[in-house]
Scaffold this active site. Sequence first.
Site, PDB file in Angstrom:
ATOM      1  N   HIS A  64      35.768  32.927  28.499  1.00  0.00           N
ATOM      2  CA  HIS A  64      34.880  34.071  28.749  1.00  0.00           C
ATOM      3  C   HIS A  64      33.551  33.602  29.348  1.00  0.00           C
ATOM      4  CE1 HIS A  64      32.379  37.574  26.937  1.00  0.00           C
ATOM      5  NE2 HIS A  64      32.729  37.845  28.176  1.00  0.00           N
ATOM      6  N   GLU A  77      32.379  31.257  26.460  1.00  0.00           N
ATOM      7  CA  GLU A  77      32.985  31.407  25.125  1.00  0.00           C
ATOM      8  C   GLU A  77      34.456  31.040  25.229  1.00  0.00           C
ATOM      9  OE1 GLU A  77      32.238  35.561  24.086  1.00  0.00           O
ATOM     10  OE2 GLU A  77      31.458  34.959  22.155  1.00  0.00           O
ATOM     11  N   ASN A 107      29.569  39.641  22.867  1.00  0.00           N
ATOM     12  CA  ASN A 107      29.636  41.099  23.052  1.00  0.00           C
ATOM     13  C   ASN A 107      29.687  41.871  21.739  1.00  0.00           C
ATOM     14  OD1 ASN A 107      29.378  40.988  25.805  1.00  0.00           O
ATOM     15  ND2 ASN A 107      31.579  40.753  26.138  1.00  0.00           N
TER      16      ASN A 107
HETATM   17  C1  LIG Z   1      29.694  41.585  29.478  1.00  0.00           C
HETATM   18  C2  LIG Z   1      30.189  40.263  29.101  1.00  0.00           C
HETATM   19  O1  LIG Z   1      31.398  40.128  28.845  1.00  0.00           O
HETATM   20  C3  LIG Z   1      29.333  39.072  28.906  1.00  0.00           C
HETATM   21  C4  LIG Z   1      28.096  38.989  29.732  1.00  0.00           C
HETATM   22  O2  LIG Z   1      28.090  38.412  30.770  1.00  0.00           O
HETATM   23  S1  LIG Z   1      26.766  39.775  29.131  1.00  0.00           S
HETATM   24  C5  LIG Z   1      25.526  39.525  30.352  1.00  0.00           C
HETATM   25  C6  LIG Z   1      24.880  38.181  30.176  1.00  0.00           C
HETATM   26  N1  LIG Z   1      23.852  38.047  31.173  1.00  0.00           N
HETATM   27  C7  LIG Z   1      22.564  38.347  30.927  1.00  0.00           C
HETATM   28  O3  LIG Z   1      22.201  38.715  29.815  1.00  0.00           O
HETATM   29  C8  LIG Z   1      21.638  38.209  32.096  1.00  0.00           C
HETATM   30  C9  LIG Z   1      20.237  38.638  31.756  1.00  0.00           C
HETATM   31  N2  LIG Z   1      19.379  38.492  32.932  1.00  0.00           N
HETATM   32  C10 LIG Z   1      18.855  37.304  33.296  1.00  0.00           C
HETATM   33  O4  LIG Z   1      19.056  36.285  32.641  1.00  0.00           O
HETATM   34  C11 LIG Z   1      18.001  37.302  34.531  1.00  0.00           C
HETATM   35  O5  LIG Z   1      17.572  38.606  34.788  1.00  0.00           O
HETATM   36  C12 LIG Z   1      18.760  36.716  35.784  1.00  0.00           C
HETATM   37  C13 LIG Z   1      18.974  35.246  35.557  1.00  0.00           C
HETATM   38  C14 LIG Z   1      20.085  37.415  36.054  1.00  0.00           C
HETATM   39  C15 LIG Z   1      17.907  36.941  37.023  1.00  0.00           C
HETATM   40  O6  LIG Z   1      16.655  36.389  36.778  1.00  0.00           O
HETATM   41  P1  LIG Z   1      15.353  36.844  37.578  1.00  0.00           P
HETATM   42  O7  LIG Z   1      14.281  35.929  37.169  1.00  0.00           O
HETATM   43  O8  LIG Z   1      15.170  38.292  37.453  1.00  0.00           O
HETATM   44  O9  LIG Z   1      15.780  36.706  39.052  1.00  0.00           O
HETATM   45  P2  LIG Z   1      15.600  35.531  40.026  1.00  0.00           P
HETATM   46  O10 LIG Z   1      14.250  34.888  39.905  1.00  0.00           O
HETATM   47  O11 LIG Z   1      15.973  36.121  41.342  1.00  0.00           O
HETATM   48  O12 LIG Z   1      16.718  34.538  39.557  1.00  0.00           O
HETATM   49  C16 LIG Z   1      16.542  33.496  38.601  1.00  0.00           C
HETATM   50  C17 LIG Z   1      17.375  32.351  39.060  1.00  0.00           C
HETATM   51  O13 LIG Z   1      18.762  32.694  39.074  1.00  0.00           O
HETATM   52  C18 LIG Z   1      19.302  32.547  40.391  1.00  0.00           C
HETATM   53  N3  LIG Z   1      20.288  33.607  40.554  1.00  0.00           N
HETATM   54  C19 LIG Z   1      20.150  34.910  40.205  1.00  0.00           C
HETATM   55  N4  LIG Z   1      21.306  35.544  40.408  1.00  0.00           N
HETATM   56  C20 LIG Z   1      22.174  34.630  40.900  1.00  0.00           C
HETATM   57  C21 LIG Z   1      23.528  34.670  41.299  1.00  0.00           C
HETATM   58  N5  LIG Z   1      24.244  35.794  41.237  1.00  0.00           N
HETATM   59  N6  LIG Z   1      24.092  33.524  41.760  1.00  0.00           N
HETATM   60  C22 LIG Z   1      23.402  32.397  41.840  1.00  0.00           C
HETATM   61  N7  LIG Z   1      22.127  32.285  41.440  1.00  0.00           N
HETATM   62  C23 LIG Z   1      21.531  33.393  40.996  1.00  0.00           C
HETATM   63  C24 LIG Z   1      18.111  32.644  41.294  1.00  0.00           C
HETATM   64  O14 LIG Z   1      18.346  31.977  42.511  1.00  0.00           O
HETATM   65  C25 LIG Z   1      17.029  31.957  40.481  1.00  0.00           C
HETATM   66  O15 LIG Z   1      17.168  30.544  40.560  1.00  0.00           O
HETATM   67  P3  LIG Z   1      15.938  29.555  40.162  1.00  0.00           P
HETATM   68  O16 LIG Z   1      15.752  29.688  38.678  1.00  0.00           O
HETATM   69  O17 LIG Z   1      16.449  28.220  40.565  1.00  0.00           O
HETATM   70  O18 LIG Z   1      14.745  30.030  40.920  1.00  0.00           O
HETATM   71  N1  LIG Z   2      30.703  42.340  34.266  1.00  0.00           N
HETATM   72  C1  LIG Z   2      30.367  41.440  33.370  1.00  0.00           C
HETATM   73  O1  LIG Z   2      29.168  41.264  33.075  1.00  0.00           O
HETATM   74  C2  LIG Z   2      31.421  40.625  32.702  1.00  0.00           C
HETATM   75  C3  LIG Z   2      32.762  40.960  32.803  1.00  0.00           C
HETATM   76  N2  LIG Z   2      33.705  40.187  32.180  1.00  0.00           N
HETATM   77  C4  LIG Z   2      35.106  40.529  32.262  1.00  0.00           C
HETATM   78  O2  LIG Z   2      35.604  40.055  33.512  1.00  0.00           O
HETATM   79  C5  LIG Z   2      36.632  40.936  33.990  1.00  0.00           C
HETATM   80  C6  LIG Z   2      36.243  41.435  35.369  1.00  0.00           C
HETATM   81  O3  LIG Z   2      34.993  42.102  35.283  1.00  0.00           O
HETATM   82  P1  LIG Z   2      34.105  42.353  36.586  1.00  0.00           P
HETATM   83  O4  LIG Z   2      34.268  41.234  37.540  1.00  0.00           O
HETATM   84  O5  LIG Z   2      32.762  42.729  36.117  1.00  0.00           O
HETATM   85  O6  LIG Z   2      34.832  43.673  37.164  1.00  0.00           O
HETATM   86  P2  LIG Z   2      34.863  44.226  38.638  1.00  0.00           P
HETATM   87  O7  LIG Z   2      35.135  45.683  38.523  1.00  0.00           O
HETATM   88  O8  LIG Z   2      33.663  43.758  39.391  1.00  0.00           O
HETATM   89  O9  LIG Z   2      36.125  43.465  39.265  1.00  0.00           O
HETATM   90  C7  LIG Z   2      37.432  43.634  38.835  1.00  0.00           C
HETATM   91  C8  LIG Z   2      38.335  43.352  40.023  1.00  0.00           C
HETATM   92  O10 LIG Z   2      39.695  43.287  39.577  1.00  0.00           O
HETATM   93  C9  LIG Z   2      40.460  43.962  40.561  1.00  0.00           C
HETATM   94  N3  LIG Z   2      41.759  44.332  40.035  1.00  0.00           N
HETATM   95  C10 LIG Z   2      42.120  45.454  39.358  1.00  0.00           C
HETATM   96  N4  LIG Z   2      43.442  45.406  39.085  1.00  0.00           N
HETATM   97  C11 LIG Z   2      43.905  44.246  39.588  1.00  0.00           C
HETATM   98  C12 LIG Z   2      45.197  43.649  39.660  1.00  0.00           C
HETATM   99  N5  LIG Z   2      46.246  44.241  39.121  1.00  0.00           N
HETATM  100  N6  LIG Z   2      45.325  42.459  40.265  1.00  0.00           N
HETATM  101  C13 LIG Z   2      44.254  41.832  40.825  1.00  0.00           C
HETATM  102  N7  LIG Z   2      43.010  42.367  40.819  1.00  0.00           N
HETATM  103  C14 LIG Z   2      42.856  43.549  40.200  1.00  0.00           C
HETATM  104  C15 LIG Z   2      39.582  45.156  40.923  1.00  0.00           C
HETATM  105  O11 LIG Z   2      40.058  45.764  42.107  1.00  0.00           O
HETATM  106  P3  LIG Z   2      39.752  47.355  42.326  1.00  0.00           P
HETATM  107  O12 LIG Z   2      38.264  47.486  42.345  1.00  0.00           O
HETATM  108  O13 LIG Z   2      40.422  47.660  43.622  1.00  0.00           O
HETATM  109  O14 LIG Z   2      40.385  48.057  41.142  1.00  0.00           O
HETATM  110  C16 LIG Z   2      38.249  44.460  41.090  1.00  0.00           C
HETATM  111  O15 LIG Z   2      38.152  43.877  42.370  1.00  0.00           O
HETATM  112  C17 LIG Z   2      36.779  42.044  32.928  1.00  0.00           C
HETATM  113  O16 LIG Z   2      37.781  41.675  32.024  1.00  0.00           O
HETATM  114  C18 LIG Z   2      35.405  42.028  32.266  1.00  0.00           C
HETATM  115  O17 LIG Z   2      35.414  42.537  30.958  1.00  0.00           O
HETATM  116  C19 LIG Z   2      33.378  39.047  31.487  1.00  0.00           C
HETATM  117  C20 LIG Z   2      32.068  38.650  31.405  1.00  0.00           C
HETATM  118  C21 LIG Z   2      30.989  39.431  31.966  1.00  0.00           C
END
Ligand SMILES: CC(=O)CC(=O)SCCNC(=O)CCNC(=O)[C@H](O)C(C)(C)COP(=O)(O)OP(=O)(O)OC[C@H]1O[C@@H](n2cnc3c(N)ncnc32)[C@H](O)[C@@H]1OP(=O)(O)O
Ligand SMILES: NC(=O)C1=CN([C@@H]2O[C@H](COP(=O)(O)OP(=O)(O)OC[C@H]3O[C@@H](n4cnc5c(N)ncnc54)[C@H](OP(=O)(O)O)[C@@H]3O)[C@@H](O)[C@H]2O)C=CC1
Length: 294
Positions: free
Chosen positions: A143, A155, A193
Site C-alpha cells: 500500500h 504499508e 486509513n
Molecule cells: C488514501 C490512501 O490509501 C493512502 C494515502 O495516500 S493518504 C494520503 C497521504 N498523503 C498525504 O497526506 C499528503 C499530504 N500533503 C503533503 O504532504 C503536501 O501537501 C505535498 C507533499 C503533497 C505537497 O507539498 P507542498 O509543499 O504543498 O507542495 P510543493 O512545495 O509543490 O511540493 C513539495 C515537494 O514535493 C514534490 N512533489 C509534489 N508533488 C509531487 C508529485 N506528484 N511527484 C513528484 N514530486 C512531487 C515537489 O516537487 C516538492 O519537492 P521539494 O521538497 O524537493 O521542493
Molecule cells: N488515491 C489515493 O490517495 C490512494 C489510492 N490507493 C488505492 O490505489 C488504487 C487506485 O487508486 P487511484 O490511482 O487513486 O484511482 P484512479 O481512479 O486515479 O485510477 C484507477 C485506474 O484504474 C483503472 N481501472 C479500472 N478498472 C480497471 C481494470 N479492470 N483493469 C485495469 N485498470 C482498471 C481506471 O480506469 P477508468 O478510469 O477508465 O475506470 C483508472 O485509470 C485504489 O485501490 C485506491 O484505493 C492507495 C493509496 C492512496
Amino acid sequence: MTIQDIKSVGIIGAGQMGSGIAHVSSIAGFDVHMVDVNQDQLDAALATIKKNMQRQASKGKISESDIATALGRIKSSQQLESLSDCDVVIEAATENEEIKKDIFRKVCPLMKPEAILCSNTSSISITRLAAVTSRPGQFMGMHFMNPVPIMQLVELIRGIATEPDTYQAIKDMTHKLGKTSASSEDFPAFIVNRILLPMINEAVYTLYEGVGTVDSIDTAMKLGANHPMGPLELADFIGLDTCLAIMSVLYDGLADTKYRPCPLLVKYVEAGWVGKKSGRGFYDYGGETPVPTR
Ligand SMILES: CC(=O)CC(=O)SCCNC(=O)CCNC(=O)[C@H](O)C(C)(C)COP(=O)(O)OP(=O)(O)OC[C@H]1O[C@@H](n2cnc3c(N)ncnc32)[C@H](O)[C@@H]1OP(=O)(O)O
Ligand SMILES: NC(=O)C1=CN([C@@H]2O[C@H](COP(=O)(O)OP(=O)(O)OC[C@H]3O[C@@H](n4cnc5c(N)ncnc54)[C@H](OP(=O)(O)O)[C@@H]3O)[C@@H](O)[C@H]2O)C=CC1
C-alpha cells in the site's frame, strides 16, 4: 522469489497511484509494464510521470539522463497478457472489490508461476482478495501513499496465507524503491486509513452540519494542527470515490456506526464530483487556483 529475481514489475491501473508506482519503480531500475482498460489514461499517466520526473530534475534530485533512462523502461498496454514476464505485479485499479477480484481471476493464469501478485488496495481484506487468486501464498498488500514519488511510507499487509518469502521479497523491494515499510495486520483499511479516513469523514460532517466552511475547516486544520493539507483538500486529492469506498469498507467490516460515511460525501460521489481528478469536489479546479465550493 527473492529481491535478486525481481527485474520486471507489472502495474494494473494507470491512475494517480499506478502512475506514481511506475514512476518510482522505473527510477529504481525495474522494467515497468503498465496496463489500464483506458488508452487515454495510459497516455495521461506517461505525461504525468514525465512532468513529475522533470519536477524532481529541476530540484536536482535526478538528472535529465536519469529521466530518459527511466522513461525508456516503461511500456504501456491495454492487454493483461503484457504482464506474462513480470516478476511482481501490483494491482492499482479502482477501489472496488469486484473489479479487483475480476482482474485477479484474469491475470493469474497469464503470470509466471513463481511471480508475486500485490494489491495497492487502501482498505479491502487481503485474505479475501487472495482467495480468488491461484497463488494466495504469493499474494499480499503493498500500500503506497499519495503522491508516491514523495511519500516515504509503504504499508505491507500479509493475508492469512502469505508466505514469509513473499513478504521478505516485497519488503526488500520497498527498500529498493527508497521507501520505508510498516507492517499492518489484515483488518479493514489497515493502519493509515483506519486513522486518517475517519478524520476526513468527520471534516465532511463538520461541513455538512455547518460548523465551518470548506475554507475555515481546511485553514483550521492546516494552521491549528500543522497538517500540510486541510482534510477537505486532502479528500479531493485522494479522490472522494476512494474516500467513500474506504469508509464503506470500515463501516461494513467493523459494524460500528462511528464509521458511517457522511451523506454529503455520498452526495458528492453520486454527482460525479470526486475531487481533483474530476475537476470538482470540495474545491473547483477549473481556474488558476482551487476555489472552495461551499
Ligand atoms: C488514501 C490512501 O490509501 C493512502 C494515502 O495516500 S493518504 C494520503 C497521504 N498523503 C498525504 O497526506 C499528503 C499530504 N500533503 C503533503 O504532504 C503536501 O501537501 C505535498 C507533499 C503533497 C505537497 O507539498 P507542498 O509543499 O504543498 O507542495 P510543493 O512545495 O509543490 O511540493 C513539495 C515537494 O514535493 C514534490 N512533489 C509534489 N508533488 C509531487 C508529485 N506528484 N511527484 C513528484 N514530486 C512531487 C515537489 O516537487 C516538492 O519537492 P521539494 O521538497 O524537493 O521542493
Ligand atoms: N488515491 C489515493 O490517495 C490512494 C489510492 N490507493 C488505492 O490505489 C488504487 C487506485 O487508486 P487511484 O490511482 O487513486 O484511482 P484512479 O481512479 O486515479 O485510477 C484507477 C485506474 O484504474 C483503472 N481501472 C479500472 N478498472 C480497471 C481494470 N479492470 N483493469 C485495469 N485498470 C482498471 C481506471 O480506469 P477508468 O478510469 O477508465 O475506470 C483508472 O485509470 C485504489 O485501490 C485506491 O484505493 C492507495 C493509496 C492512496
